[in-house]
Design a protein around this motif. Structure first.
Motif, mmCIF file in Angstrom:
data_model
loop_
_atom_site.group_PDB
_atom_site.id
_atom_site.type_symbol
_atom_site.label_atom_id
_atom_site.label_comp_id
_atom_site.label_asym_id
_atom_site.label_seq_id
_atom_site.Cartn_x
_atom_site.Cartn_y
_atom_site.Cartn_z
ATOM 1 N N TYR A 161 118.158 34.011 -42.682
ATOM 2 C CA TYR A 161 118.945 32.813 -42.394
ATOM 3 C C TYR A 161 118.912 32.497 -40.902
ATOM 4 O O TYR A 161 118.204 33.138 -40.127
ATOM 5 N N THR A 238 124.101 30.028 -40.519
ATOM 6 C CA THR A 238 123.721 29.000 -41.497
ATOM 7 C C THR A 238 122.854 29.665 -42.550
ATOM 8 O O THR A 238 121.710 30.048 -42.275
ATOM 9 N N GLU A 239 123.397 29.796 -43.739
ATOM 10 C CA GLU A 239 122.686 30.506 -44.805
ATOM 11 C C GLU A 239 121.781 29.548 -45.572
ATOM 12 O O GLU A 239 122.074 29.115 -46.679
ATOM 13 N N VAL A 240 120.672 29.231 -44.933
ATOM 14 C CA VAL A 240 119.593 28.491 -45.574
ATOM 15 C C VAL A 240 118.402 29.445 -45.599
ATOM 16 O O VAL A 240 117.954 29.921 -44.560
ATOM 17 N N ILE A 304 124.043 26.802 -47.550
ATOM 18 C CA ILE A 304 123.266 25.698 -48.107
ATOM 19 C C ILE A 304 122.882 26.061 -49.541
ATOM 20 O O ILE A 304 122.040 26.928 -49.774
ATOM 21 N N GLU A 305 123.550 25.434 -50.499
ATOM 22 C CA GLU A 305 123.249 25.695 -51.907
ATOM 23 C C GLU A 305 121.972 24.954 -52.315
ATOM 24 O O GLU A 305 121.698 23.852 -51.840
ATOM 25 N N ASP A 306 121.198 25.568 -53.216
ATOM 26 C CA ASP A 306 119.971 24.963 -53.725
ATOM 27 C C ASP A 306 119.148 24.383 -52.586
ATOM 28 O O ASP A 306 118.900 23.171 -52.504
ATOM 29 N N ALA A 307 118.725 25.270 -51.687
ATOM 30 C CA ALA A 307 118.073 24.822 -50.452
ATOM 31 C C ALA A 307 116.827 23.976 -50.710
ATOM 32 O O ALA A 307 116.593 22.976 -50.016
ATOM 33 N N HIS A 310 117.903 20.527 -51.533
ATOM 34 C CA HIS A 310 118.860 19.933 -50.601
ATOM 35 C C HIS A 310 118.236 18.700 -49.937
ATOM 36 O O HIS A 310 117.066 18.721 -49.544
ATOM 37 N N TRP A 313 117.502 19.873 -45.956
ATOM 38 C CA TRP A 313 116.714 21.084 -45.775
ATOM 39 C C TRP A 313 115.537 21.173 -46.740
ATOM 40 O O TRP A 313 114.499 21.752 -46.415
ATOM 41 N N GLY A 314 115.682 20.621 -47.914
ATOM 42 C CA GLY A 314 114.640 20.705 -48.933
ATOM 43 C C GLY A 314 113.280 20.227 -48.469
ATOM 44 O O GLY A 314 112.267 20.934 -48.603
ATOM 45 N N LEU A 317 111.641 22.705 -46.053
ATOM 46 C CA LEU A 317 111.154 23.920 -46.706
ATOM 47 C C LEU A 317 109.917 23.632 -47.547
ATOM 48 O O LEU A 317 108.961 24.417 -47.553
#
Length: 348
Positions: A161, A238-240, A304-307, A310, A313-314, A317
């Motif tokens: 992260y 930041t938990e991504v 960050i859920e379902d990165a 997202h 962020w999606g 990534l």
């Protein structure tokens, strides 16, 4: 006919004594070299006395010594004392170490197919990532990358992260202008695209760099935050999931070939999925502890859920995934597909 001479008994005894003495001397000379040949030197990057050092490498060594009835001895050199992190793999091919353990990512460009498992979204825990990585190796997807050594087991760190000193990172745009330690070139390329300055350095050097202001933050897993005391410096998390670092424990082929068959079997019995998952269990416990330490210290978090899905962020990534697979080639794409299929059978 000349009569035969009888050798006096004392002369025969002296000759026998000299022969026995010579044989004993040869044996005594051979003993130290045999002991040396059966002493395995492990070079790894984790701090001495850390949970990984104790519960993985010391435990492995103790188990090997017991299984070999003491015919194999294991010496452990932690904290890069025998080989630097980026030279650990090479140390097993050059004879500096008999066994080396480090990260594939410290050897830029050497393990591109292995590092497919580091891409965002491949795994959600060390156990899942380790299962995927070890399975892919055993299925032969990238065995050629280790043709010059004998891998014992592979494992991963769990998701990495963002951790910063001064402020919370909420969107990808917040990375602009920051100096961030990158764990891998892939994540470094991501940082660069987003306007950050990516700084490469081995994990053991990050604390000092962050303390001196060389970097503003880093991308790391919770185990690393615990093991390298980085929760003392970074208060915003930041938990991504940007990556999952791959790791290896591999043996010198020359050392392995020099062992008798029964001791080779001991090494074989201490290789493969069992030890991959044992490593993962240690990592997942440290992941739990690392996050708990930050919680108890009152740090600030953003999850960050379902990165991958997202809205902000999606795309970042997905671009990272697609860029790496395109650059690495079609075989990387096949490995990525195999890794995503293994997610179903490898528990998170």
């Amino acid at each position: 006919m000349t009569p035969s001479k009888t050798v006096p008994p004392i002369t025969r005894m002296s000759t026998l004594n000299r022969a026995l003495t010579g044989a004993l001397a040869v044996a005594l000379v051979a003993i130290p070299s045999l002991a040396e040949a059966n002493t395995l030197r492990i070079a790894h990057v984790w701090p001495g006395g850390s949970l990984i050092d104790r519960e993985l490498f010391q435990a492995w060594g103790e188990s090997v010594e017991a299984a070999s009835d003491g015919r194999l001895k294991v010496e452990i050199y932690p904290s890069q004392t025998l080989a630097k992190s980026d030279k650990t793999y090479e140390s097993t091919t050059s004879g500096v170490a008999d066994i080396g353990a480090s990260a594939q990512g410290y050897n830029a460009g050497r393990f591109p197919l292995t590092q497919v498992v580091e891409l965002p979204g491949v795994s959600a825990s060390s156990r899942q990532g380790s299962c995927i990585l070890q399975s892919l190796y055993e299925q032969g997807h990238f065995a050629e990358e280790y043709a010059d050594t004998r891998p014992l087991f592979m494992f991963t760190t769990g998701p990495g992260y963002l951790h910063t000193k001064e402020r919370l990172i909420e969107t990808p745009e917040d990375l602009e202008g920051l100096r961030l330690r990158r764990p891998t070139p892939v994540v470094g390329d991501m940082f660069t695209r987003l306007g950050a300055q990516a700084v490469g350095m081995p994990a053991p050097e990050v604390f000092t760099a962050m303390q001196r202001g060389v970097v503003d933050g880093l991308s790391f897993n919770w185990e690393g935050m615990k093991t390298f005391r980085l929760n003392e410096l970074a208060s915003y998390h930041t938990e991504v999931p940007l990556y999952d670092l791959s790791l290896f424990a591999t043996m010198s082929q020359r050392t392995y070939d020099g062992l008798p068959e029964d001791l080779q079997q001991v090494i074989d019995d201490h290789s493969g999925m069992e030890w991959s998952l044992r490593a993962a269990d240690v990592y997942d416990e440290l992941i739990r502890q690392g996050r708990q330490d930050a919680e108890e210290a009152g740090h600030e978090f953003l999850v960050i859920e379902d990165a991958l899905g997202h809205p902000e962020w999606g795309p970042v990534l997905q671009q990272t995934i697609e860029g790496y697979l395109e650059e690495t080639g079609s075989k990387a794409g096949e490995i990525y597909e195999a890794a995503m299929q293994l997610k179903q059978s490898c528990e998170a």
